[in-house]
Design a protein around this motif. Sequence first.
Motif, PDB file in Angstrom:
ATOM      1  N   ASN A  55       0.815  -1.224   0.000  1.00  0.00           N
ATOM      2  CA  ASN A  55       0.000   0.000   0.000  1.00  0.00           C
ATOM      3  C   ASN A  55       0.842   1.265   0.000  1.00  0.00           C
ATOM      4  OD1 ASN A  55      -2.339   1.575  -0.002  1.00  0.00           O
ATOM      5  ND2 ASN A  55      -2.496   1.598   2.226  1.00  0.00           N
ATOM      6  N   ASN A  56       1.863   1.280  -0.845  1.00  0.00           N
ATOM      7  CA  ASN A  56       2.665   2.477  -1.039  1.00  0.00           C
ATOM      8  C   ASN A  56       2.394   3.060  -2.420  1.00  0.00           C
ATOM      9  OD1 ASN A  56       4.517   2.399   1.419  1.00  0.00           O
ATOM     10  ND2 ASN A  56       4.841   0.367   0.550  1.00  0.00           N
ATOM     11  N   ARG A  57       2.797   4.287  -2.597  1.00  0.00           N
ATOM     12  CA  ARG A  57       2.765   4.875  -3.936  1.00  0.00           C
ATOM     13  C   ARG A  57       4.155   4.743  -4.546  1.00  0.00           C
ATOM     14  NH1 ARG A  57       0.532  10.803  -5.950  1.00  0.00           N
ATOM     15  NH2 ARG A  57       1.056  10.521  -8.148  1.00  0.00           N
ATOM     16  N   VAL A  58       4.216   4.160  -5.713  1.00  0.00           N
ATOM     17  CA  VAL A  58       5.486   3.918  -6.391  1.00  0.00           C
ATOM     18  C   VAL A  58       5.513   4.701  -7.701  1.00  0.00           C
ATOM     19  CG1 VAL A  58       6.994   2.203  -7.462  1.00  0.00           C
ATOM     20  CG2 VAL A  58       5.734   1.624  -5.376  1.00  0.00           C
ATOM     21  N   VAL A  59       6.565   5.466  -7.904  1.00  0.00           N
ATOM     22  CA  VAL A  59       6.780   6.171  -9.162  1.00  0.00           C
ATOM     23  C   VAL A  59       7.968   5.499  -9.848  1.00  0.00           C
ATOM     24  CG1 VAL A  59       7.276   8.368 -10.274  1.00  0.00           C
ATOM     25  CG2 VAL A  59       5.933   8.317  -8.152  1.00  0.00           C
ATOM     26  N   GLY A  60       7.705   4.843 -10.962  1.00  0.00           N
ATOM     27  CA  GLY A  60       8.753   4.155 -11.697  1.00  0.00           C
ATOM     28  C   GLY A  60       9.292   5.022 -12.824  1.00  0.00           C
ATOM     29  N   VAL A  61      10.609   5.182 -12.859  1.00  0.00           N
ATOM     30  CA  VAL A  61      11.260   6.009 -13.885  1.00  0.00           C
ATOM     31  C   VAL A  61      12.123   5.097 -14.750  1.00  0.00           C
ATOM     32  CG1 VAL A  61      12.764   7.981 -14.343  1.00  0.00           C
ATOM     33  CG2 VAL A  61      11.350   7.932 -12.259  1.00  0.00           C
ATOM     34  N   SER A  62      11.787   5.005 -16.039  1.00  0.00           N
ATOM     35  CA  SER A  62      12.573   4.167 -16.946  1.00  0.00           C
ATOM     36  C   SER A  62      12.210   4.521 -18.386  1.00  0.00           C
ATOM     37  CB  SER A  62      12.314   2.680 -16.686  1.00  0.00           C
ATOM     38  OG  SER A  62      10.944   2.364 -16.864  1.00  0.00           O
ATOM     39  N   ARG A  63      12.974   3.962 -19.301  1.00  0.00           N
ATOM     40  CA  ARG A  63      12.692   4.221 -20.716  1.00  0.00           C
ATOM     41  C   ARG A  63      11.415   3.522 -21.172  1.00  0.00           C
ATOM     42  NH1 ARG A  63      17.757   2.618 -24.200  1.00  0.00           N
ATOM     43  NH2 ARG A  63      17.784   0.917 -22.698  1.00  0.00           N
ATOM     44  N   THR A  64      11.186   2.327 -20.645  1.00  0.00           N
ATOM     45  CA  THR A  64      10.036   1.531 -21.083  1.00  0.00           C
ATOM     46  C   THR A  64       9.087   1.277 -19.923  1.00  0.00           C
ATOM     47  OG1 THR A  64      11.274  -0.522 -20.677  1.00  0.00           O
ATOM     48  CG2 THR A  64      11.358   0.398 -22.905  1.00  0.00           C
ATOM     49  N   SER A  65       7.823   1.121 -20.234  1.00  0.00           N
ATOM     50  CA  SER A  65       6.808   0.895 -19.216  1.00  0.00           C
ATOM     51  C   SER A  65       6.785  -0.573 -18.800  1.00  0.00           C
ATOM     52  CB  SER A  65       5.436   1.303 -19.739  1.00  0.00           C
ATOM     53  OG  SER A  65       5.083   0.515 -20.860  1.00  0.00           O
ATOM     54  N   ASN A  66       6.098  -0.845 -17.718  1.00  0.00           N
ATOM     55  CA  ASN A  66       5.913  -2.207 -17.236  1.00  0.00           C
ATOM     56  C   ASN A  66       4.419  -2.426 -17.030  1.00  0.00           C
ATOM     57  OD1 ASN A  66       5.591  -4.450 -15.333  1.00  0.00           O
ATOM     58  ND2 ASN A  66       7.832  -4.406 -15.161  1.00  0.00           N
ATOM     59  N   GLU A  67       3.813  -3.102 -17.987  1.00  0.00           N
ATOM     60  CA  GLU A  67       2.363  -3.294 -17.943  1.00  0.00           C
ATOM     61  C   GLU A  67       1.941  -4.164 -16.768  1.00  0.00           C
ATOM     62  OE1 GLU A  67       0.338  -1.591 -19.752  1.00  0.00           O
ATOM     63  OE2 GLU A  67       2.048  -0.663 -20.757  1.00  0.00           O
ATOM     64  N   ARG A  68       2.818  -5.090 -16.356  1.00  0.00           N
ATOM     65  CA  ARG A  68       2.470  -5.975 -15.245  1.00  0.00           C
ATOM     66  C   ARG A  68       2.318  -5.180 -13.951  1.00  0.00           C
ATOM     67  NH1 ARG A  68       4.322  -9.425 -11.459  1.00  0.00           N
ATOM     68  NH2 ARG A  68       6.463  -8.653 -11.503  1.00  0.00           N
ATOM     69  N   LEU A  69       3.197  -4.204 -13.738  1.00  0.00           N
ATOM     70  CA  LEU A  69       3.079  -3.374 -12.544  1.00  0.00           C
ATOM     71  C   LEU A  69       1.816  -2.516 -12.594  1.00  0.00           C
ATOM     72  CD1 LEU A  69       6.765  -2.152 -12.009  1.00  0.00           C
ATOM     73  CD2 LEU A  69       5.515  -3.844 -10.655  1.00  0.00           C
ATOM     74  N   ALA A  70       1.501  -2.015 -13.769  1.00  0.00           N
ATOM     75  CA  ALA A  70       0.285  -1.211 -13.912  1.00  0.00           C
ATOM     76  C   ALA A  70      -0.956  -2.055 -13.607  1.00  0.00           C
ATOM     77  CB  ALA A  70       0.203  -0.640 -15.325  1.00  0.00           C
ATOM     78  N   GLU A  71      -0.960  -3.296 -14.082  1.00  0.00           N
ATOM     79  CA  GLU A  71      -2.083  -4.197 -13.808  1.00  0.00           C
ATOM     80  C   GLU A  71      -2.155  -4.542 -12.324  1.00  0.00           C
ATOM     81  OE1 GLU A  71      -1.631  -7.562 -16.313  1.00  0.00           O
ATOM     82  OE2 GLU A  71      -1.923  -6.435 -18.184  1.00  0.00           O
ATOM     83  N   LEU A  72      -0.991  -4.789 -11.713  1.00  0.00           N
ATOM     84  CA  LEU A  72      -0.955  -5.111 -10.293  1.00  0.00           C
ATOM     85  C   LEU A  72      -1.500  -3.960  -9.468  1.00  0.00           C
ATOM     86  CD1 LEU A  72      -0.051  -6.915  -7.909  1.00  0.00           C
ATOM     87  CD2 LEU A  72       2.193  -5.799  -8.054  1.00  0.00           C
ATOM     88  N   ALA A  73      -1.137  -2.739  -9.822  1.00  0.00           N
ATOM     89  CA  ALA A  73      -1.599  -1.566  -9.085  1.00  0.00           C
ATOM     90  C   ALA A  73      -3.113  -1.421  -9.139  1.00  0.00           C
ATOM     91  CB  ALA A  73      -0.929  -0.307  -9.627  1.00  0.00           C
ATOM     92  N   GLY A  74      -3.717  -1.990 -10.170  1.00  0.00           N
ATOM     93  CA  GLY A  74      -5.164  -1.915 -10.292  1.00  0.00           C
ATOM     94  C   GLY A  74      -5.895  -2.870  -9.365  1.00  0.00           C
ATOM     95  N   SER A  75      -5.151  -3.804  -8.732  1.00  0.00           N
ATOM     96  CA  SER A  75      -5.794  -4.810  -7.883  1.00  0.00           C
ATOM     97  C   SER A  75      -5.316  -4.769  -6.433  1.00  0.00           C
ATOM     98  CB  SER A  75      -5.543  -6.211  -8.456  1.00  0.00           C
ATOM     99  OG  SER A  75      -4.144  -6.486  -8.502  1.00  0.00           O
ATOM    100  N   VAL A  76      -4.458  -3.807  -6.106  1.00  0.00           N
ATOM    101  CA  VAL A  76      -3.952  -3.682  -4.737  1.00  0.00           C
ATOM    102  C   VAL A  76      -4.140  -2.242  -4.274  1.00  0.00           C
ATOM    103  CG1 VAL A  76      -2.250  -5.529  -5.046  1.00  0.00           C
ATOM    104  CG2 VAL A  76      -1.603  -3.150  -5.529  1.00  0.00           C
TER     105      VAL A  76
END
Length: 254
Positions: A25-46
């Motif tokens: 239950n933290n807020r995570v800001v990911g900085v990178s060249r490419t996105s990570n769809e799995r993390l985006a999907e996970l954030a939608g369920s937690v």
Amino acid sequence: MDVYIITGSSRGLGEALAERLLLENNRVVGVSRTSNERLAELAGSVPGRFDFVPFDLGRADGHYECMAGIIDSVRMETNAGGRLTLIHNAGVLGPIAQLSLADEAELARNVQVNLTAPLLMTSAFLRLTEELRERTVRTIVNISSGAAKKPYIGWSAYCAAKAGMDMLTRCVAAEQGEGAHAARIVSIAPGVVDTAMQEQIRGTDEARFPSKPRFVELKRTGKLFSPQEAADKLIRVVRNGDWKQGDILDLRDL
């Protein structure tokens, strides 16, 4: 809700850190060249929240603007206090070759990603969060390497950049001091983690990297940390605060 800014969050240790923190239950800001769809999907369920900020840490400019946008976006959480943690995880290994044979552009990018970007992002982070110092616990975590202390044939840029990151940690610690509202900073080597970087090492010509057999043997004998194991231990170490300002740590020793 605590806020964690993680560079290089699209894979490997950065992805594992982001996943673990989102589940808590933290807020995570990911900085990178490419996105990570799995993390985006996970954030939608937690309960946690994930924001992706596309930025190439190998570029020569724009770091302050990138950090300014991030700090502005998490203003609500930081105004409420809690933790604000910047984790410099992004890194590149190449070129893997003796310095006399290494590509000039690859050498420059290695130092830019591994050292210059953390230097610039840390400078921006400290400047932009100074107003938060009395209500927010600010922490900077530099992901280092055993290569910061041990020279490897073929890794001149990587070793030099990681050694520079450790010294950056010490310098920022000296500048911040031990005051109650100082930003705390630590450098942590996670050990040998089973990531794409290890695959790159094992796929390198031994003539370019004579230490290759050691890393092949670590994989064969199951002595690599999984990204999840390294992430869990690293987060525990950072949070327990049982380290001194400017410490240079190795998870294998803890």
